[in-house]
Design a protein around this motif. Structure first.
Motif, PDB file in Angstrom:
ATOM      1  N   ILE A   1     -23.019  -0.989  24.230  1.00 25.46           N
ATOM      2  CA  ILE A   1     -22.975   0.068  23.204  1.00 25.46           C
ATOM      3  C   ILE A   1     -24.393   0.468  22.798  1.00 25.46           C
ATOM      4  N   ALA A   2     -25.245  -0.531  22.557  1.00 23.39           N
ATOM      5  CA  ALA A   2     -26.617  -0.222  22.134  1.00 23.39           C
ATOM      6  C   ALA A   2     -27.348   0.580  23.206  1.00 23.39           C
ATOM      7  N   ALA A   3     -27.201   0.162  24.470  1.00 23.53           N
ATOM      8  CA  ALA A   3     -27.908   0.857  25.554  1.00 23.53           C
ATOM      9  C   ALA A   3     -27.389   2.283  25.735  1.00 23.53           C
ATOM     10  N   LEU A   4     -26.072   2.473  25.624  1.00 24.44           N
ATOM     11  CA  LEU A   4     -25.513   3.824  25.764  1.00 24.44           C
ATOM     12  C   LEU A   4     -26.011   4.725  24.640  1.00 24.44           C
ATOM     13  N   MET A   5     -26.056   4.183  23.423  1.00 21.29           N
ATOM     14  CA  MET A   5     -26.507   5.002  22.294  1.00 21.29           C
ATOM     15  C   MET A   5     -27.990   5.329  22.427  1.00 21.29           C
ATOM     16  N   ASP A   6     -28.759   4.370  22.925  1.00 22.57           N
ATOM     17  CA  ASP A   6     -30.188   4.590  23.108  1.00 22.57           C
ATOM     18  C   ASP A   6     -30.423   5.637  24.202  1.00 22.57           C
ATOM     19  N   THR A   7     -29.665   5.525  25.284  1.00 21.88           N
ATOM     20  CA  THR A   7     -29.826   6.443  26.410  1.00 21.88           C
ATOM     21  C   THR A   7     -29.585   7.882  25.991  1.00 21.88           C
ATOM     22  N   ALA A   8     -28.476   8.076  25.274  1.00 21.09           N
ATOM     23  CA  ALA A   8     -28.067   9.442  24.969  1.00 21.09           C
ATOM     24  C   ALA A   8     -28.460   9.897  23.574  1.00 21.09           C
ATOM     25  N   GLY A   9     -29.160   9.046  22.818  1.00 22.40           N
ATOM     26  CA  GLY A   9     -29.568   9.435  21.462  1.00 22.40           C
ATOM     27  C   GLY A   9     -28.372   9.709  20.566  1.00 22.40           C
ATOM     28  N   ILE A  10     -27.307   8.957  20.744  1.00 22.38           N
ATOM     29  CA  ILE A  10     -26.093   9.174  19.934  1.00 22.38           C
ATOM     30  C   ILE A  10     -26.274   8.506  18.576  1.00 22.38           C
ATOM     31  N   GLN A  11     -25.861   9.188  17.533  1.00 18.39           N
ATOM     32  CA  GLN A  11     -25.986   8.644  16.181  1.00 18.39           C
ATOM     33  C   GLN A  11     -24.850   7.681  15.859  1.00 18.39           C
ATOM     34  N   LEU A  12     -25.174   6.705  15.012  1.00 18.73           N
ATOM     35  CA  LEU A  12     -24.174   5.717  14.613  1.00 18.73           C
ATOM     36  C   LEU A  12     -22.991   6.395  13.915  1.00 18.73           C
ATOM     37  N   GLU A  13     -23.260   7.485  13.179  1.00 20.06           N
ATOM     38  CA  GLU A  13     -22.181   8.178  12.453  1.00 20.06           C
ATOM     39  C   GLU A  13     -21.101   8.663  13.424  1.00 20.06           C
ATOM     40  N   PHE A  14     -21.529   9.116  14.600  1.00 16.31           N
ATOM     41  CA  PHE A  14     -20.539   9.594  15.576  1.00 16.31           C
ATOM     42  C   PHE A  14     -19.610   8.441  15.961  1.00 16.31           C
ATOM     43  N   LEU A  15     -20.205   7.289  16.285  1.00 14.21           N
ATOM     44  CA  LEU A  15     -19.405   6.141  16.710  1.00 14.21           C
ATOM     45  C   LEU A  15     -18.501   5.667  15.576  1.00 14.21           C
ATOM     46  N   GLU A  16     -19.051   5.607  14.361  1.00 16.38           N
ATOM     47  CA  GLU A  16     -18.239   5.175  13.209  1.00 16.38           C
ATOM     48  C   GLU A  16     -17.056   6.114  13.013  1.00 16.38           C
ATOM     49  N   GLY A  17     -17.325   7.406  13.138  1.00 12.04           N
ATOM     50  CA  GLY A  17     -16.259   8.398  12.945  1.00 12.04           C
ATOM     51  C   GLY A  17     -15.139   8.216  13.967  1.00 12.04           C
ATOM     52  N   GLU A  18     -15.529   8.028  15.237  1.00  9.69           N
ATOM     53  CA  GLU A  18     -14.505   7.857  16.275  1.00  9.69           C
ATOM     54  C   GLU A  18     -13.752   6.535  16.089  1.00  9.69           C
ATOM     55  N   LEU A  19     -14.493   5.463  15.787  1.00  8.43           N
ATOM     56  CA  LEU A  19     -13.840   4.156  15.618  1.00  8.43           C
ATOM     57  C   LEU A  19     -12.904   4.145  14.407  1.00  8.43           C
ATOM     58  N   SER A  20     -13.172   5.037  13.441  1.00 16.03           N
ATOM     59  CA  SER A  20     -12.312   5.053  12.255  1.00 16.03           C
ATOM     60  C   SER A  20     -10.893   5.503  12.618  1.00 16.03           C
ATOM     61  N   LYS A  21     -10.730   6.080  13.825  1.00 16.80           N
ATOM     62  CA  LYS A  21      -9.394   6.497  14.264  1.00 16.80           C
ATOM     63  C   LYS A  21      -8.503   5.294  14.532  1.00 16.80           C
ATOM     64  N   LEU A  22      -9.099   4.099  14.522  1.00 12.77           N
ATOM     65  CA  LEU A  22      -8.304   2.875  14.704  1.00 12.77           C
ATOM     66  C   LEU A  22      -7.784   2.389  13.351  1.00 12.77           C
ATOM     67  N   HIS A  23      -8.341   2.969  12.276  1.00 13.42           N
ATOM     68  CA  HIS A  23      -7.953   2.585  10.909  1.00 13.42           C
ATOM     69  C   HIS A  23      -8.195   1.109  10.624  1.00 13.42           C
TER      70      HIS A  23
END
Length: 304
Positions: A19-41
């Motif tokens: 996860i860390a390497a993918l986010m670093d590679t693509a410059g993805i923000q933590l907010e994006f991941l948190e938002g998507e993971l929140s779909k698991l409730h």
């Protein structure tokens, strides 16, 4: 143009490193991941943390899952109950990489972790809204139901379920159990769910056409699990890595976890010792918890 991703696992692979390497590679923000993971409730059960660390001279991202658990009086801090290996660095009281090995490693390190445990925990008390007493573990079947009933995109669900199934089947085989009833203890379960679903979310977002991996070093020596000293790689990890080329290394310790092994197993279509034919566009480094003397403990991901 085909979009390729090369997993350069020269120091092994785990879910959090991916996860860390993918986010670093693509410059993805933590907010994006948190938002998507929140779909698991499940967001009241954990918090995510992304930090920049330097591993033997390489600036890398470090991804951690911090559990919203109560701190029991008896000193069993769940954040790293299952941290059987990172002997060298307890400082990040929640380096959670692993495991899902769920059932076994639970309290091996508690005795020398208390002093650091509290570092990151304060401030998460608002998470303790509901007692998890009734949830000592989630079975494979519970996790499948959780992912299937979530609001995640279908492609993400399918990828996450494939990775979970590879781990579940390996654990079932090792323990002589039925797949449905394999269980992931509380911390290990949250950890695995976040690492696996998070990886599926990021791989899907990057719209990769092909994943190629380097051969996988698993480490050497022994790791202490509640049931005794086990060889590295742990039995489930080795089971998952059947048909995956392994790489010998004299680094002592567990370099590849079951989650990391399952990610390679499901994603990699081919293996290459060196960077495959590609025009490199983005590069990222994801840090593992341990630090080794001469080997940067990072996963490098190359996108092109």
């Amino acid at each position: 143009m085909e979009k390729r991703l090369y997993l350069d696992c020269f120091s092994g692979i785990s879910g959090d490193m991916t996860i860390a390497a993918l986010m670093d590679t693509a410059g993805i923000q933590l907010e994006f991941l948190e938002g998507e993971l929140s779909k698991l409730h499940l967001e009241d059960e954990y918090q995510l943390k992304l930090s920049r660390v330097n591993k033997n001279g390489i600036s890398s991202l470090k991804f951690d899952v911090i559990y919203g658990e109560h701190h029991h009086e008896d000193g069993h801090h769940h954040e790293h109950g299952h941290h059987h290996h990172h002997d060298e660095e307890h400082t990040h009281g929640h380096g959670h990489t692993h495991h899902h090995h769920d059932h076994e490693h639970t309290h091996t390190h508690d005795h020398h972790d208390h002093k650091q445990t509290h570092d990151h925990s304060h401030g998460h008390h608002h998470n303790h809204t509901h007692d998890h007493g009734h949830h000592h573990h989630r079975t494979y079947k519970d996790i499948v139901a959780l992912i299937e009933s979530s609001d995640l995109d279908q492609s993400v669900k399918e990828l996450a379920l494939k990775i979970f199934k590879v781990i579940g089947e390996a654990e079932a085989k090792i323990h002589g159990m039925d797949l449905e009833t394999v269980h992931f203890h509380e911390v290990g379960a949250i950890d695995s769910i976040v690492d696996i679903v998070g990886t599926a979310i990021l791989v899907d977002k990057l719209a990769i056409n092909k994943v190629i991996s380097s051969p996988v070093p698993v480490g050497s020596g022994r790791i202490k699990i509640d049931h005794g000293l086990y060889p590295v790689p742990a039995p489930a990890t080795l089971e998952i890595l059947k048909d995956v080329p392994l790489k010998s290394t004299n680094i002592k310790g567990e370099l590849t976890t079951p989650t990391g092994a399952a990610i390679v197993k499901v994603l990699a279509e081919e293996f290459s010792d060196s960077i495959p034919d590609m025009t490199v566009k983005q590069i990222g480094y994801g840090a593992g918890t341990k630090t080794f003397k001469d080997n940067p403990n990072v996963l490098r991901i190359i996108l092109g």
